[in-house]
Every structure is written in structure tokens, then in C-alpha cells.
Design an enzyme around this catalytic site. Structure first.
Site, PDB file in Angstrom:
ATOM      1  N   CYS A   1      71.436 -16.158  88.474  1.00  8.42           N
ATOM      2  CA  CYS A   1      70.809 -16.735  87.270  1.00  8.42           C
ATOM      3  C   CYS A   1      69.400 -16.239  87.002  1.00  8.42           C
ATOM      4  O   CYS A   1      69.125 -15.594  85.993  1.00  8.42           O
ATOM      5  CB  CYS A   1      70.747 -18.255  87.382  1.00  8.42           C
ATOM      6  SG  CYS A   1      72.339 -19.044  87.569  1.00  8.42           S
TER       7      CYS A   1
ATOM      8  N   HIS B   1      65.632 -20.411  84.372  1.00 11.51           N
ATOM      9  CA  HIS B   1      66.244 -21.297  85.350  1.00 11.51           C
ATOM     10  C   HIS B   1      65.516 -22.643  85.342  1.00 11.51           C
ATOM     11  O   HIS B   1      64.293 -22.691  85.230  1.00 11.51           O
ATOM     12  CB  HIS B   1      66.188 -20.678  86.746  1.00 11.51           C
ATOM     13  CG  HIS B   1      67.184 -21.293  87.680  1.00 11.51           C
ATOM     14  ND1 HIS B   1      66.916 -22.404  88.428  1.00 11.51           N
ATOM     15  CD2 HIS B   1      68.461 -20.965  87.945  1.00 11.51           C
ATOM     16  CE1 HIS B   1      67.979 -22.727  89.127  1.00 11.51           C
ATOM     17  NE2 HIS B   1      68.934 -21.865  88.854  1.00 11.51           N
TER      18      HIS B   1
HETATM   19 CA   LIG Z   1      74.176 -17.846  86.208  1.00  9.97          CA
END
Ligand SMILES: [Ca+2]
Length: 489
Positions: free
Chosen positions: A64, A118
Site C-alpha cells: 500500500c 495509508h
Molecule cells: Ca494495498
């Protein structure tokens, strides 16, 4: 660039287009518009019909935060130096001008709803208002109760309760759940509701263009979607991949490891995934994709209803690929292979002449930054020399034109750093240790082996092509790669 787009960019000085920037977490290109016959994704298929589908778009690291920060700064991971969920991007690049920040600096109202950066390490400088995150649950009642119990157990045992953004209590819940709930009562549906509200507010102030980023948490595990999306599929009909074995002759360390999927409560602790359980997981994964797709349908319908359609560039992307049983990797990303690094990318631009087409050119997520700057007629940021992508705008109206580019993705594995280069035909990977010494190489010939089932780097017949690719990789890659510690989920 064709005339239509060129004139659009010039006109943009007076009236710049909006940007609707939609991200989905852990979504591989398993969509109807990518040729998948099982998934139900009618809304993304409609977006594809009014835009361009990039068939070979690659993230720069299949995790991510590294992928998102690379995309949002227009810099490769070898430049951002962010190989894990942390650190915060301003720790390695205090003065970098991010893509949304550049839009903000040029008069745009920039907003982030849901997961763009994130969660927990967002970048306030990128946005005109504080990033918004839903307080609705990710789980239905079953998973929520199990997560609450895990948190209570940790507390009773005197163990620290993990901070917000850490997933440990989540592993107390199952990998999937099918609650009979309204879309809006779970996290992603609530994010869509907020985005619809935001669009209606933006419609009241048409004098200022917007960059609206909407990030979905699905289909990241746990696969939780309202029951009606589960009802679109039958578990027993779902096909499992045939290549449920590791790539032959590949270094064992290059495989996906430690996928957080295995930590969930109903996943067998011996990591042996039976075909029956695998199909249940696939079912949840597909339901989660259809849930995201329905939310995107609502976003696009409201965009049209408010009259934004002819004034808005729409970008849809997934942050990296995913494995659902291929190579026997379940719930997996965390590697340098095709399935982890190839991700969906759909772009729809007002005035686009070629709609509903597919583009076979290799593009990278670092290309999004310069492409959006060009599409919206913005000046270049003052640190533009640091941008490492190439604008794909010429492909929008001429998707089959020649495109001389390779795609690079990295991953750190136990003190070794892997750098993969995807060319038109091959995936070539170099693994180096902390001293920069070459410790392993991989070569997959997509003409003969599109599933990457056999590493053929050691085949004598490939010696010449291996050296040619090695030279190409070293010319593109910044020098002195450093090995980074592997992520611990
Ligand atoms: Ca991801």
C-alpha cells in the site's frame, strides 16, 4: 498529442478540468473490462467504455504505502526510499511537492476521502481540508464482535492495545463476512455517501476546480461486503487457478511471504488452503470488488447529474495486484511478480475521441503525475526535475502508438533488494544484497509463459537476452541499490 486534447489543454488555462481520483485497495485487474468472465463490475465497465483501459499498468512496489507514495510523488521507490508502511513521506522527502499538493498550489480545492495515503500517515500539505475517514465499521456484527473481544483480551492480558491504523485486533476477526446491511452502514459505502455530499458542495462553487480523491478500503482483506453482493456469485461455481505451485527454478525468498491474510481467525494456521476454503475466499474477494464497483457507480451517476461529466478527468486505479491462489499464494502481494505489480488503471478525459479502447503500452504509476499535470494544463512544479514518470497523454487518443518504455517494480526481501523490469516480452528481476552484489536473477518469457510458471534465467539459450536486459535495467535504475529490511506484517 492529437488536436482535440491539445486544444483542451490550452483552453484549460481559462477553465481547468476537475479531477475525480478514485483508488481501490488491493484490487488486481479482475474486472469485466479487463476480460474477467466471473466478476460483476458493470460500473467500472461503463467507466472503461467512456475512457481508456491500460492493460499493462504497473505499480512501483506491491504494498500500500510505498505504491501510493510513489504514485503521489511521481517518484520511484528507489528515490522515495519508502519500502514499508512507514515512514511518513515528509521524513524522507520533506520538501517534495505531491500531485494533489501541486493541484492545490494551482488553485484547485483538493480533498481526500477514505484511503488515499495509508491511514495514519497522511500528508496534510496535500489537501485543502483535513483528510476525511469514515467511522463506520469495516466488519459486520460478527467480525466487529470478534475484534472487540480481541482488543479486550489484549487489555486483560496487560498487552498494549495497538494504535489506530495498526491491524492487530483485526486479526481476531474472520477473513470474510457477508452481513445483511445497507452499503452506507459499512466503511466504504459511508465514504461514498461523504463523497456524494462533497460533490454537491463543490457544485455550489463552480468557480474553483476540484481534485477529489476517494479511496476504497475493499477489496483489501477482510472481504466484507453487504450480503447482496455475495448473492451475485455461487461459491461452487468459482474457478480456482490451475497453477497452484511456486514458479519453477525461482529463488524461494522471492515468493510472497507473511501475507496478513493468514493472520485472520478463520484461516487455517497451517496455511494449507483447501479448494473449498479457497473458493469461499474468492467469493468474498469478488463480493468486495462488486461492492466497490457499486459505490463507484454512485459516484459517476452523481458526477453526471451535477453536470461535471464534460469538465472532469476521471482516474481509477488499484494500488497493486494480488494473488488468489496462483502459485499457491493466497491473499498475497509483497513481491516483484506480474500478479502483484500489475494493477488496474482506467482514465476518462472530456473530449476523448477514443473511448472504450484498450492500451497495450507499458505504463507505470509514476506516469500519473506528469499525465495529470499535462491533461489539466498546469505548469510544472518547481521540483519537476525530480519527476521520474512519462506523460501517457499521447496514448489517450492513440492507444496503439509505439511506446518505448519499461516498467520497474521493487521489493525488499530479507536483506535483499529485488528490482523487476517488465518489458514488452519479459519480466527480468535482479536481486542484490546490502553490498550491492548480485545474488539472484529471474527471467520470465511472457510470450511462452504468461503465468510466470518458470524462471528461465539460467537457460543457456537466454544468455544474450539476459545480458541485454541487465544492461537496460542498470541504465534506467539509479546506481547503488541498497537492500532494505523486509516488511513484517
Ligand atoms: Ca494495498
Amino acid at each position: 498529442m492529437l488536436a482535440a486534447l491539445a486544444s483542451f489543454a490550452h483552453a484549460a488555462q481559462a477553465e481547468r478540468p476537475n479531477v475525480l481520483f478514485i483508488a481501490s485497495d488491493d484490487l488486481r485487474p479482475q474486472l469485466g473490462c479487463y476480460g474477467d468472465k466471473v466478476v460483476k463490475s458493470p460500473n467500472l465497465d461503463r467507466l472503461a467504455a467512456r475512457g481508456l483501459v491500460f492493460d499493462r499498468a504497473y505499480c512501483q512496489q506491491a504494498l500500500c504505502s510505498p505504491s501510493r507514495i510513489s504514485l503521489l510523488t511521481g517518484r520511484h521507490v528507489w528515490t522515495t526510499k519508502i519500502y514499508d508502511i512507514g515512514p511518513f513521506l515528509r521524513e524522507t522527502m520533506p520538501d517534495v511537492i505531491t500531485l494533489p499538493q501541486h493541484f492545490k498550489n494551482n488553485g484547485y480545492f483538493t480533498r481526500s476521502l477514505g484511503k488515499i495515503y495509508h491511514v495514519g500517515i497522511d500528508d496534510p500539505q496535500s489537501w485543502s481540508a483535513p483528510p476525511w475517514h469514515s467511522k463506520k465499521p469495516r466488519y459486520g456484527p460478527v467480525g466487529s464482535a470478534m475484534v472487540a473481544k480481541r482488543a479486550a483480551d489484549l487489555k486483560a492480558a496487560g498487552q498494549p492495545i495497538p494504535k489506530k491504523g495498526e491491524n492487530v485486533p483485526f486479526y481476531g476477526g474472520p477473513a470474510f463476512e457477508a452481513p445483511d446491511m445497507a452499503d452506507e452502514n459499512l466503511l466504504d459505502g459511508d465514504t461514498v455517501r461523504e463523497a456524494l455530499d462533497a460533490m454537491r458542495e463543490l457544485a455550489k462553487r463552480p468557480e474553483q476546480p476540484f481534485f477529489l480523491a476517494v479511496g476504497f478500503a475493499n477489496p483489501h482483506v477482510p472481504w466484507v461486503a453487504p450480503k447482496k453482493y455475495w448473492d451475485l456469485y455461487r461459491t461452487e461455481d468459482l474457478p480456482l487457478p490451475e497453477n497452484r505451485f511456486a514458479p519453477k527454478n525461482a529463488p524461494a525468498f522471492a515468493a510472497t511471504t507473511g501475507a496478513d491474510f493468514y493472520w485472520y481467525s478463520n484461516v487455517p494456521k497451517d496455511r494449507k488452503i483447501t479448494p473449498e476454503f479457497g473458493r469461499q475466499c474468492l467469493h468474498g474477494h469478488l463480493a468486495a470488488i462488486s461492492y466497490v464497483d457499486a459505490g463507484i457507480g454512485r459516484l459517476l451517476a452523481e458526477l453526471d447529474r451535477l453536470g461535471f461529466r464534460e469538465k472532469t478527468v476521471i482516474v481509477f486505479w488499484g494500488d497493486h495486484g494480488y494473488y488468489m491462489g496462483e502459485h499457491n499464494w493466497w491473499g498475497g502481494k509483497h513481491n516483484t511478480y506480474e500478479g502483484a505489480t500489475r494493477a488496474p488503471l482506467i482514465v476518462s478525459v472530456p473530449g476523448q475521441k477514443t473511448t472504450g479502447a484498450h492500451c497495450p503500452a507499458l505504463v507505470e504509476f509514476v506516469d500519473l503525475y506528469p499525465s495529470l499535470v499535462e491533461l489539466c494544463g498546469l505548469p510544472w512544479p518547481k521540483d519537476a526535475a525530480g519527476l521520474e514518470g512519462k506523460s501517457f497523454v499521447p496514448l489517450l487518443n492513440d492507444p496503439k502508438r509505439p511506446w518505448d518504455k519499461a516498467a520497474f517494480s521493487e521489493y525488499p526481501k530479507g536483506g535483499r533488494q529485488g528490482v523487476a523490469m517488465r518489458t514488452d516480452r519479459y519480466r527480468y528481476v535482479e536481486w542484490r544484497n546490502k553490498n550491492g552484489d548480485l545474488v539472484a536473477r529471474e527471467l520470465y518469457d511472457h510470450q511462452a509463459d504468461p503465468q510466470e510458471n518458470e524462471n528461465v534465467a539460467d537457460a543457456p539459450a537466454n544468455a544474450a537476452v539476459l545480458e541485454r536486459l541487465a544492461t537496460q535495467l542498470r541504465a534506467a535504475r539509479k546506481p547503488a541499490p541498497e537492500a532494505e529490511p523486509e516488511r513484517k506484517p
